[in-house]
Design a protein around this motif. Structure first.
Motif, short mmCIF file in Angstrom:
data_model
loop_
_atom_site.label_atom_id
_atom_site.label_comp_id
_atom_site.label_asym_id
_atom_site.label_seq_id
_atom_site.Cartn_x
_atom_site.Cartn_y
_atom_site.Cartn_z
N PHE B 12 0.85 -1.19 0.00
CA PHE B 12 0.00 0.00 0.00
C PHE B 12 0.89 1.24 0.00
O PHE B 12 1.56 1.54 0.99
CB PHE B 12 -0.89 -0.02 1.25
CG PHE B 12 -1.63 1.26 1.49
CD1 PHE B 12 -2.63 1.67 0.63
CD2 PHE B 12 -1.35 2.04 2.60
CE1 PHE B 12 -3.32 2.85 0.85
CE2 PHE B 12 -2.04 3.22 2.83
CZ PHE B 12 -3.03 3.63 1.96
N ASN B 13 0.90 1.96 -1.12
CA ASN B 13 1.63 3.24 -1.15
C ASN B 13 0.71 4.27 -0.51
O ASN B 13 -0.38 4.55 -1.00
CB ASN B 13 1.99 3.62 -2.58
CG ASN B 13 2.81 4.89 -2.63
OD1 ASN B 13 2.37 5.93 -2.16
ND2 ASN B 13 4.01 4.81 -3.19
N GLN B 14 1.18 4.86 0.57
CA GLN B 14 0.26 5.61 1.42
C GLN B 14 -0.27 6.90 0.82
O GLN B 14 -1.22 7.46 1.34
CB GLN B 14 0.84 5.83 2.82
CG GLN B 14 1.92 6.85 2.91
CD GLN B 14 2.24 7.18 4.37
OE1 GLN B 14 3.39 7.28 4.71
NE2 GLN B 14 1.27 7.32 5.24
N ILE B 15 0.30 7.37 -0.30
CA ILE B 15 -0.27 8.56 -0.94
C ILE B 15 -1.67 8.26 -1.46
O ILE B 15 -2.48 9.16 -1.69
CB ILE B 15 0.65 9.08 -2.09
CG1 ILE B 15 0.37 10.56 -2.37
CG2 ILE B 15 0.47 8.27 -3.35
CD1 ILE B 15 0.75 11.50 -1.28
N THR B 16 -1.97 6.97 -1.65
CA THR B 16 -3.28 6.56 -2.14
C THR B 16 -4.39 6.99 -1.18
O THR B 16 -5.54 7.20 -1.59
CB THR B 16 -3.29 5.02 -2.33
OG1 THR B 16 -2.21 4.67 -3.20
CG2 THR B 16 -4.59 4.52 -2.92
N LEU B 17 -4.04 7.11 0.12
CA LEU B 17 -4.98 7.66 1.10
C LEU B 17 -4.24 8.72 1.91
O LEU B 17 -3.87 8.49 3.07
CB LEU B 17 -5.53 6.55 2.00
CG LEU B 17 -6.52 5.59 1.30
CD1 LEU B 17 -6.75 4.34 2.13
CD2 LEU B 17 -7.85 6.29 1.01
N ASP B 18 -4.04 9.85 1.27
CA ASP B 18 -3.20 10.88 1.88
C ASP B 18 -3.82 11.45 3.16
O ASP B 18 -3.12 12.04 3.98
CB ASP B 18 -2.96 12.00 0.85
CG ASP B 18 -1.85 12.95 1.28
OD1 ASP B 18 -0.81 12.45 1.78
OD2 ASP B 18 -2.01 14.17 1.15
N LYS B 19 -5.11 11.26 3.33
CA LYS B 19 -5.76 11.79 4.54
C LYS B 19 -5.33 11.02 5.79
O LYS B 19 -5.47 11.52 6.90
CB LYS B 19 -7.29 11.71 4.39
CG LYS B 19 -7.81 10.26 4.28
CD LYS B 19 -9.28 10.21 3.91
CE LYS B 19 -9.64 8.77 3.51
NZ LYS B 19 -10.99 8.67 2.93
N TRP B 20 -4.83 9.81 5.61
CA TRP B 20 -4.42 8.98 6.74
C TRP B 20 -3.02 9.36 7.23
O TRP B 20 -2.09 9.51 6.43
CB TRP B 20 -4.41 7.50 6.35
CG TRP B 20 -5.73 6.81 6.53
CD1 TRP B 20 -6.86 7.32 7.09
CD2 TRP B 20 -6.04 5.44 6.15
NE1 TRP B 20 -7.86 6.37 7.08
CE2 TRP B 20 -7.38 5.21 6.53
CE3 TRP B 20 -5.32 4.41 5.55
CZ2 TRP B 20 -8.02 3.99 6.31
CZ3 TRP B 20 -5.94 3.19 5.33
CH2 TRP B 20 -7.28 2.98 5.71
N SER B 21 -2.86 9.44 8.53
CA SER B 21 -1.52 9.56 9.12
C SER B 21 -0.80 8.22 8.94
O SER B 21 -1.42 7.22 8.52
CB SER B 21 -1.65 9.85 10.62
OG SER B 21 -2.22 8.71 11.27
N LEU B 22 0.47 8.18 9.27
CA LEU B 22 1.20 6.92 9.17
C LEU B 22 0.56 5.85 10.06
O LEU B 22 0.38 4.70 9.65
CB LEU B 22 2.68 7.12 9.54
CG LEU B 22 3.53 5.85 9.45
CD1 LEU B 22 3.54 5.29 8.02
CD2 LEU B 22 4.96 6.10 9.91
N LYS B 23 0.20 6.27 11.25
CA LYS B 23 -0.44 5.34 12.20
C LYS B 23 -1.73 4.77 11.62
O LYS B 23 -1.99 3.56 11.66
CB LYS B 23 -0.73 6.10 13.51
CG LYS B 23 -1.46 5.31 14.57
CD LYS B 23 -0.50 4.55 15.44
CE LYS B 23 -1.22 3.82 16.56
NZ LYS B 23 -0.33 2.82 17.18
N GLU B 24 -2.55 5.65 11.06
CA GLU B 24 -3.82 5.21 10.48
C GLU B 24 -3.58 4.29 9.28
O GLU B 24 -4.29 3.29 9.09
CB GLU B 24 -4.66 6.42 10.05
CG GLU B 24 -5.23 7.20 11.23
CD GLU B 24 -5.82 8.55 10.83
OE1 GLU B 24 -6.81 8.96 11.45
OE2 GLU B 24 -5.26 9.22 9.91
N ALA B 25 -2.58 4.63 8.49
CA ALA B 25 -2.29 3.82 7.31
C ALA B 25 -1.82 2.42 7.71
O ALA B 25 -2.26 1.41 7.16
CB ALA B 25 -1.22 4.50 6.44
#
Lengths: 273, 273
Positions: B12-25
């Motif tokens: 999961f490349n986290q830019i895909t859900l940029d609203k999420w913090s690292l913790k949330e991702a």
């Protein structure tokens, strides 16, 4: 690096002021003393070929090219044949309006098969070359920016256009160099040199930053990041000394009074092209 | 053509859900049992490297890469040095978070000189290779779509990335293959083969039509026109069997509840990648 001394090679590509009819565009060029025009087919359709021809002839303006033929790939044999028929009409229009250049925007793929679509482009060109030759019209393959690969053309580099053009005599098929589509290409100067004797048109505009949109993304020369002069000199080095079309898709330009646009175009042409 | 049998290679490349913090991702990945994540540096900055490392380690999630280093060209020597310093920090972050891949988005030109900017990229990479090696991090040059040449990177084809990477040992510098950036390239399969042993990452998404925007233009796999499977097979043929990152910039995806996005991502990954 040598500067252009006059606007004698300037051609107004009429999409730059799409609000103008062919008659209005020709009159605009007359007022601005721009000697060339590139005519779009939807403008011919508005009034018919006969009337278009009369307007061009009465004005004594030279036509650098007709935009556009191409759009070869399609899902069925029947649709592909319809595209061929349409290209024949485009060839007729070029011949009637007194230009020997038909610009080809080759078309997107009808499915996910890019290789297949590129083959359809080659096959389509092969089918129309004899008729174009008969009517004294050369086919100019215009590579489009890769961002148009899905919606407008699967021919996206000058290398691809050269690959296809080289199957033909230089009097049959050549290439169109448009800075907006090609400026980014690390192989651009090699491919311009490779196209020696085959360049049928040179189009200028600019790449503006930030880029507002995929289609309406071009700016007046000098408003963007393209280093224009070295590209013109390379194109001349490759033997092209014909008209230079200014072709700008830009909503702000479309919203500006036409005569103002032409005045700025002339100024920037001398200064920067 | 063989289908993936599980999501064990899904990252999961986290830019895909940029609203999420690292913790949330990371928590989202745990809930969805996605084994890999690609971490963006602006998310590390929000909470600091130490806390980021703790989140990753506590979760036991694997990090496929850090996005991003690069951005080498700049107008002055001082600015270029600042970029080098920033790349060193990015290398540290990769090493601390337990990945051996730093993705390089190489940067745009500071002026109209593309050749000069491309040289600055080469020089910048040369400067950071020794430190990356020391820290056990490989540099993955990611060619970006030509439509980003003016604003994000002057490295726009896999050929260019290969040209640079080949100056180094395969354990030092490699390339990242991202379908969104490269799908249009008629030379893609040749260049993937040429990159054998040097591919450090494979990124998937789709090219959606009509394309709404230059940046927020990507879709979920299957929502666009890219023929994904042949590209994955070519990448595997070239020796890459590591994590496959899903990296989507799309406003609608950003607006969708995260768990829904991850569920669809898993489904499409098995079906289409």
């Amino acid at each position: 690096m040598h500067q252009l001394q006059s606007i004698e090679r300037l051609s107004f590509n009429q999409i730059t002021l799409d609000k103008w009819s062919l008659k209005e565009a020709v009159n605009g060029c007359l007022r601005a003393e721009i000697p060339w025009i590139s005519v779009w087919r939807h403008k011919i359709e508005e009034i018919g070929l006969k009337e278009s021809k009369k307007i061009i002839q009465d004005a004594g303006i030279k036509v650098s090219s007709i935009c556009r033929g191409g759009m070869f790939p399609a899902a069925t044999e029947q649709e592909r044949q319809a595209r061929i028929d349409d290209n024949r009409r485009a060839i007729d229009e070029a011949a009637e309006l007194g230009t020997d250049v038909l610009v080809l925007v080759c078309g997107p793929a009808p499915n996910k098969d890019l290789v297949g679509a590129r083959q359809m482009v080659e096959d389509g060109i092969a089918q129309i070359v004899p008729y174009a030759k008969e009517r004294g019209v050369k086919l100019g393959i215009e590579p489009l920016h890769p961002m148009y690969a899905a919606e407008r053309s699967v021919i996206n580099t000058l290398a691809q256009a050269n690959d296809i053009a080289e199957n033909y005599h230089v009097d049959e098929v050549g290439v169109i160099v448009d800075v907006f589509h090609l400026w980014w290409d690390p192989d651009l100067y090699n491919q311009i040199a490779r196209a020696s004797g085959r360049i049928l048109g040179y189009h200028v505009s600019d790449w503006i930053v930030p880029t507002p949109d995929l289609l309406m993304a071009r700016g007046m020369m000098g408003d963007g990041v393209i280093d224009l002069r070295p590209i013109r000199l390379a194109v001349e080095q490759a033997g092209y000394n014909g008209p230079i079309e200014v072709e700008i898709f830009n909503q702000k330009v479309w919203n500006t009074p036409g005569d103002e646009v032409l005045a700025k175009m002339k100024e920037r042409f001398i200064e920067l092209v």
